[in-house]
Design a protein around this motif. Structure first.
Motif, PDB file in Angstrom:
ATOM      1  N   LYS A 207       0.837  -1.209   0.000  1.00  0.00           N
ATOM      2  CA  LYS A 207       0.000   0.000   0.000  1.00  0.00           C
ATOM      3  C   LYS A 207       0.869   1.257   0.000  1.00  0.00           C
ATOM      4  CE  LYS A 207      -4.483   1.253   0.660  1.00  0.00           C
ATOM      5  NZ  LYS A 207      -5.667   0.656   0.052  1.00  0.00           N
ATOM      6  N   CYS A 208       0.390   2.267  -0.689  1.00  0.00           N
ATOM      7  CA  CYS A 208       0.890   3.636  -0.553  1.00  0.00           C
ATOM      8  C   CYS A 208      -0.338   4.486  -0.254  1.00  0.00           C
ATOM      9  CB  CYS A 208       1.583   4.109  -1.817  1.00  0.00           C
ATOM     10  SG  CYS A 208       3.254   3.473  -2.004  1.00  0.00           S
ATOM     11  N   HIS A 209      -0.538   4.750   1.018  1.00  0.00           N
ATOM     12  CA  HIS A 209      -1.767   5.379   1.493  1.00  0.00           C
ATOM     13  C   HIS A 209      -1.606   6.891   1.536  1.00  0.00           C
ATOM     14  CE1 HIS A 209      -5.361   6.144   3.798  1.00  0.00           C
ATOM     15  NE2 HIS A 209      -5.663   4.854   3.817  1.00  0.00           N
ATOM     16  N   THR A 210      -2.568   7.620   0.972  1.00  0.00           N
ATOM     17  CA  THR A 210      -2.546   9.076   1.060  1.00  0.00           C
ATOM     18  C   THR A 210      -2.727   9.502   2.511  1.00  0.00           C
ATOM     19  OG1 THR A 210      -3.525   9.233  -1.138  1.00  0.00           O
ATOM     20  CG2 THR A 210      -3.574  11.209   0.204  1.00  0.00           C
ATOM     21  N   ILE A 224      -1.612   2.293   9.875  1.00  0.00           N
ATOM     22  CA  ILE A 224      -0.909   1.012   9.729  1.00  0.00           C
ATOM     23  C   ILE A 224      -1.819  -0.153  10.097  1.00  0.00           C
ATOM     24  CG2 ILE A 224       0.932  -0.408  10.725  1.00  0.00           C
ATOM     25  CD1 ILE A 224       2.693   2.079  10.730  1.00  0.00           C
ATOM     26  N   ASN A 225      -2.591   0.006  11.164  1.00  0.00           N
ATOM     27  CA  ASN A 225      -3.537  -1.049  11.539  1.00  0.00           C
ATOM     28  C   ASN A 225      -4.572  -1.289  10.441  1.00  0.00           C
ATOM     29  OD1 ASN A 225      -2.459  -1.782  13.983  1.00  0.00           O
ATOM     30  ND2 ASN A 225      -3.724  -0.386  15.206  1.00  0.00           N
ATOM     31  N   GLU A 226      -5.047  -0.221   9.814  1.00  0.00           N
ATOM     32  CA  GLU A 226      -6.007  -0.352   8.717  1.00  0.00           C
ATOM     33  C   GLU A 226      -5.408  -1.147   7.555  1.00  0.00           C
ATOM     34  OE1 GLU A 226      -7.311   3.501   7.541  1.00  0.00           O
ATOM     35  OE2 GLU A 226      -8.401   3.906   9.407  1.00  0.00           O
ATOM     36  N   MET A 227      -4.141  -0.851   7.215  1.00  0.00           N
ATOM     37  CA  MET A 227      -3.494  -1.542   6.100  1.00  0.00           C
ATOM     38  C   MET A 227      -3.255  -3.009   6.424  1.00  0.00           C
ATOM     39  SD  MET A 227      -0.879   1.266   4.407  1.00  0.00           S
ATOM     40  CE  MET A 227      -0.063   1.814   5.918  1.00  0.00           C
ATOM     41  N   LEU A 228      -2.862  -3.306   7.645  1.00  0.00           N
ATOM     42  CA  LEU A 228      -2.653  -4.706   8.044  1.00  0.00           C
ATOM     43  C   LEU A 228      -3.964  -5.486   8.003  1.00  0.00           C
ATOM     44  CD1 LEU A 228      -0.192  -4.207  11.049  1.00  0.00           C
ATOM     45  CD2 LEU A 228       0.368  -5.120   8.788  1.00  0.00           C
ATOM     46  N   MET A 229      -5.035  -4.865   8.475  1.00  0.00           N
ATOM     47  CA  MET A 229      -6.347  -5.528   8.459  1.00  0.00           C
ATOM     48  C   MET A 229      -6.822  -5.755   7.035  1.00  0.00           C
ATOM     49  SD  MET A 229      -8.362  -3.607  11.595  1.00  0.00           S
ATOM     50  CE  MET A 229      -9.905  -4.395  11.145  1.00  0.00           C
ATOM     51  N   GLU A 230      -6.557  -4.798   6.143  1.00  0.00           N
ATOM     52  CA  GLU A 230      -6.983  -4.934   4.738  1.00  0.00           C
ATOM     53  C   GLU A 230      -6.383  -6.181   4.101  1.00  0.00           C
ATOM     54  OE1 GLU A 230      -6.537  -2.519   0.475  1.00  0.00           O
ATOM     55  OE2 GLU A 230      -6.147  -1.477   2.364  1.00  0.00           O
ATOM     56  N   TRP A 231      -5.144  -6.532   4.488  1.00  0.00           N
ATOM     57  CA  TRP A 231      -4.473  -7.684   3.896  1.00  0.00           C
ATOM     58  C   TRP A 231      -4.577  -8.931   4.785  1.00  0.00           C
ATOM     59  CZ3 TRP A 231      -3.364  -7.543  -1.017  1.00  0.00           C
ATOM     60  CH2 TRP A 231      -3.186  -6.300  -1.627  1.00  0.00           C
TER      61      TRP A 231
END
Length: 281
Positions: A207-210, A224-231
């Motif tokens: 991810k490259c999150h804005t 970071i928690n959101e990105m980990l949960m997404e995957w």
């Protein structure tokens, strides 16, 4: 006497071999050599309406005298097939055409694999090439491929990546925040590193999150928690996070209860910058 075949005699009476009388104005005109050119000239200059009628009569006569070619039933069928083939050849495919959908897929993958801008498909060179190679293909705009890549293609690729992540018992991650000068936005990246059962190292940019919020440790930890949960990545799969030595990054790791270490390269860069700064002073 030889019968008169020219329509000009509808408007003239022959007086003798070298003269003729106009039926409209009753003037007598010379026709040396027995031609009717002078009579036509008189009609054109003096009687314009009648001259137009004469031209139409002569045109109709020429059309009726054209030879007609007869064709056999087989030749007619072949002619119809040729016309149908030409129509089909120049007809654009609809969006549901299997060949068209396959081309859409390959163009989408080309943009993703080569990191091309979406407006690449609207370039004159690309359009000319595609129309030459596949004239039946209906060209798409950038919005079509934006939706296709960010929707269908992303979903298929994301599924493959999730299956790949399941192969790792433990993963390490690198993360960083930087500003993109061309678009004037900040980005938070997350990259996974792992070794599969064949001892092959694999790196995946997840991810490259804005990042429009303030760069506080609390906000970073939340993203970071959101990105980990997404995957679908849980804490027990995390070996460690490699981060810079910023206080906001350190706080984010503490709040998320994630094992973390300083990035050695980042530490070296800070040392080099400090030394250069001291030399300038």
């Amino acid at each position: 006497m030889k019968p008169k075949t020219s329509f000009i005699w509808n408007y003239f009476d022959e007086v003798c071999a070298t003269t003729a009388k106009c039926k409209l104005c009753e003037k007598i005109y010379s026709r040396k050599g027995g031609t009717t050119s002078s009579l036509k000239s008189h009609l054109k200059s003096v009687h314009a309406t009648e001259y137009e009628e004469l031209i139409k009569l002569e045109s109709s006569k020429k059309c009726s005298q054209r030879p007609t070619t007869s064709t056999t039933p087989l030749q007619e069928v072949k002619k119809q097939i040729t016309v149908q083939e030409a129509f089909i050849k120049n007809q654009k495919w609809c969006s549901s055409n299997p060949k068209s959908k396959e081309i859409d897929k390959y163009i989408s993958e080309m943009i993703a694999l080569q990191d091309l801008p979406f407006n690449f498909v609207e370039g004159i060179g690309f359009k000319r090439l595609l129309q030459f190679m596949v004239p039946n293909y209906q060209l798409r705009g950038r919005q079509f491929f934006t939706d296709n890549i960010c929707g269908e293609l992303y979903e298929r690729l994301a599924k493959n990546i999730k299956d790949l992540l399941k192969q790792f018992q433990k993963m390490s991650f690198t993360t960083d925040i930087w500003s993109e000068p061309s678009s004037n936005v900040s980005l938070l990246s997350l990259t996974a590193h792992g070794i599969n059962e064949n001892f092959k190292r694999i790196k995946i940019i997840l991810k490259c999150h804005t990042f429009n919020e303030r760069h506080t440790g609390d906000q970073i930890q939340e993203k970071i928690n959101e990105m980990l949960m997404e995957w679908g990545i849980t804490n027990d799969q995390i070996h460690c996070f490699v981060r810079d030595s910023g206080s906001n990054m350190i706080r984010a790791m503490r709040l998320a209860d994630i094992p973390d270490i300083n990035c050695t390269v980042h530490q070296l860069q800070l040392c080099v910058r400090t030394k250069k700064s001291n030399q300038i002073e």
